[in-house]
Design a protein around this motif. Sequence first.
Motif, mmCIF file in Angstrom:
data_model
loop_
_atom_site.group_PDB
_atom_site.id
_atom_site.type_symbol
_atom_site.label_atom_id
_atom_site.label_comp_id
_atom_site.label_asym_id
_atom_site.label_seq_id
_atom_site.Cartn_x
_atom_site.Cartn_y
_atom_site.Cartn_z
ATOM 1 N N ARG A 1 9.086 11.580 5.210
ATOM 2 C CA ARG A 1 8.043 11.155 6.150
ATOM 3 C C ARG A 1 8.035 9.649 6.349
ATOM 4 O O ARG A 1 7.718 9.150 7.430
ATOM 5 N N TYR A 2 8.362 8.916 5.286
ATOM 6 C CA TYR A 2 8.346 7.453 5.365
ATOM 7 C C TYR A 2 9.753 6.861 5.487
ATOM 8 O O TYR A 2 9.956 5.673 5.232
ATOM 9 N N ASN A 3 10.723 7.699 5.903
ATOM 10 C CA ASN A 3 12.096 7.236 6.151
ATOM 11 C C ASN A 3 12.690 6.531 4.934
ATOM 12 O O ASN A 3 13.353 5.484 5.051
ATOM 13 N N ARG A 4 12.460 7.126 3.744
ATOM 14 C CA ARG A 4 12.946 6.513 2.508
ATOM 15 C C ARG A 4 13.856 7.440 1.700
ATOM 16 O O ARG A 4 14.038 7.230 0.503
ATOM 17 N N LEU A 5 14.422 8.428 2.335
ATOM 18 C CA LEU A 5 15.305 9.320 1.597
ATOM 19 C C LEU A 5 16.482 8.567 0.988
ATOM 20 O O LEU A 5 17.025 8.978 -0.044
ATOM 21 N N ASN A 6 16.858 7.451 1.611
ATOM 22 C CA ASN A 6 17.975 6.666 1.067
ATOM 23 C C ASN A 6 17.620 5.977 -0.244
ATOM 24 O O ASN A 6 18.484 5.406 -0.910
ATOM 25 N N GLN A 7 16.339 6.020 -0.643
ATOM 26 C CA GLN A 7 15.928 5.430 -1.916
ATOM 27 C C GLN A 7 15.972 6.443 -3.063
ATOM 28 O O GLN A 7 15.766 6.057 -4.218
ATOM 29 N N ALA B 1 0.805 -1.218 0.000
ATOM 30 C CA ALA B 1 0.000 0.000 0.000
ATOM 31 C C ALA B 1 0.841 1.272 0.000
ATOM 32 O O ALA B 1 0.581 2.205 -0.783
ATOM 33 N N VAL B 2 1.842 1.350 0.846
ATOM 34 C CA VAL B 2 2.656 2.571 0.924
ATOM 35 C C VAL B 2 3.460 2.763 -0.360
ATOM 36 O O VAL B 2 3.599 3.888 -0.858
ATOM 37 N N ASP B 3 3.986 1.660 -0.925
ATOM 38 C CA ASP B 3 4.722 1.765 -2.186
ATOM 39 C C ASP B 3 3.829 2.340 -3.286
ATOM 40 O O ASP B 3 4.257 3.226 -4.042
ATOM 41 N N VAL B 4 2.606 1.849 -3.393
ATOM 42 C CA VAL B 4 1.687 2.342 -4.420
ATOM 43 C C VAL B 4 1.352 3.806 -4.161
ATOM 44 O O VAL B 4 1.352 4.633 -5.081
ATOM 45 N N LEU B 5 1.076 4.139 -2.911
ATOM 46 C CA LEU B 5 0.746 5.522 -2.560
ATOM 47 C C LEU B 5 1.859 6.481 -2.957
ATOM 48 O O LEU B 5 1.612 7.519 -3.589
ATOM 49 N N LEU B 6 3.093 6.157 -2.595
ATOM 50 C CA LEU B 6 4.210 7.066 -2.873
ATOM 51 C C LEU B 6 4.447 7.215 -4.375
ATOM 52 O O LEU B 6 4.824 8.291 -4.840
#
Length: 455
Positions: free
Chosen positions: A424-430, A399-404
């Motif tokens: 917000r989702y702690n994914r800046l490293n992506q 769900a979060v992957d699709v949302l982003l």
Amino acid sequence: MKKTFIAALCASSVGLGACGLDIPDLNNPSLESLQQTPTRSSVTAAAHGLLIGNRDNKSDHNGYVAHLGLLGRESYTFDTTDPRFGNEMLTGTLNPGNAAFGGNFWTGPYANIRNANTLMEALDKVPADDLNDAQKEAIRGFAKTIQAHEFLTIVSARDTNGGPIDVSGDPRTLAPIVSKDEMLTRVVSLLDEAKGHLDASVAAENDAFPFTLGSGYAGFEKPSTYVKFNRALKARAQVYLKDWTGTLTSLGESFLDTNRELTLGTYYSFGTGSGDTINGLTNTAIYAHPSIVRDAERKPDCVDVGAEPFRCLDARVGRKIAQVAQGTYQNLSSTYGFTMYEQPTAPLPIIRNEELVLLRAEANINIGTEAALTAAEEDLNRIRVINGLEPVLLTTENAVDVLLKERRYSLLFEGGHRWIDMRRYNRLNQLPKDRTNDVVHERFPIPVLETDARQ
């Protein structure tokens, strides 16, 4: 020493309003006349000044959209006259001593917050036959909504560094710096206070502002409709606070409408007339990050055509991106440009119906019940199908992957959403790092003049 203190005070959050309104400005009345002998015309001129202040530095080529776009890898700025776009913004550290880069998005918003306080303090002195109580309530609702939006800009840039919120007192007294959540909570409370004023104006049979909000607020230019914009901003702040049920309540009071166009919303408007401002995102030094095209989802059963390079991609790419002559600078390159702001008068979204649909999906995803997940799936698929993509089956795992992904392409290069979302989702490293020494900055620092004034 006295001159140094005054300079620091003007640059700090608590001193901005007092210094700013002392400077002659055709968009604002003088501070003295506004404080001592305010009139309808001086108050409405000050209200217009708040609109202009709120728009300031949003569309500059080193403004809010462009800088946050750089940090979120939505864009590049290949300005050969200033290497900081490629080094400071993408490598090393952000310099808090420069108001155009690391120290940006501080002095302007705080100046507007203080100017709004000055405006509201003046209202009580305006004679009733010049502005009645209901009209004054409408202005208070407008001014507090602007203040909330300015605080939201500051905290979106500074994140956990926080900032002052108690800036209504003596400008010589430094307000304490509070946390991110305290700032967002203040945003929510200001918006609620503003709603109370707007509702009071409508209840008193006054559904009009005594000034015009401009073309960017078409459909939201009355207290009864402006309050729907107010609720939309509150929903955004509540998502940042992870208040998921509160988000759904605010969205129910906003202009969210799945039967209306996704472009419905409020916008910053620009003009080429004398004294007006153009949309600086037309700058030819701004390029789209190649990953936008590289990562785009393909439409099902589509056959590529050479003359239509984006024909088989998510339709949002073709609407917002075009191939351009290659730009190269500091070992970075792109052959893509943005098409949303080709004209100097192109409007810049503040908040749109499409974002509200996505905010509702996010709230439901985080509520996490089976019914909520189904509702989120419906909202996300509504946007996907419009853009030529197949519906997806939403699960708690994806769900979060699709949302982003949907937020990335729907809100592309509109307001730094990609950078804010990934943080917000702690994914800046992506986010992509295109060169060996590149970094992804997490937040802007508090400006050095602000910290120096506290020593």
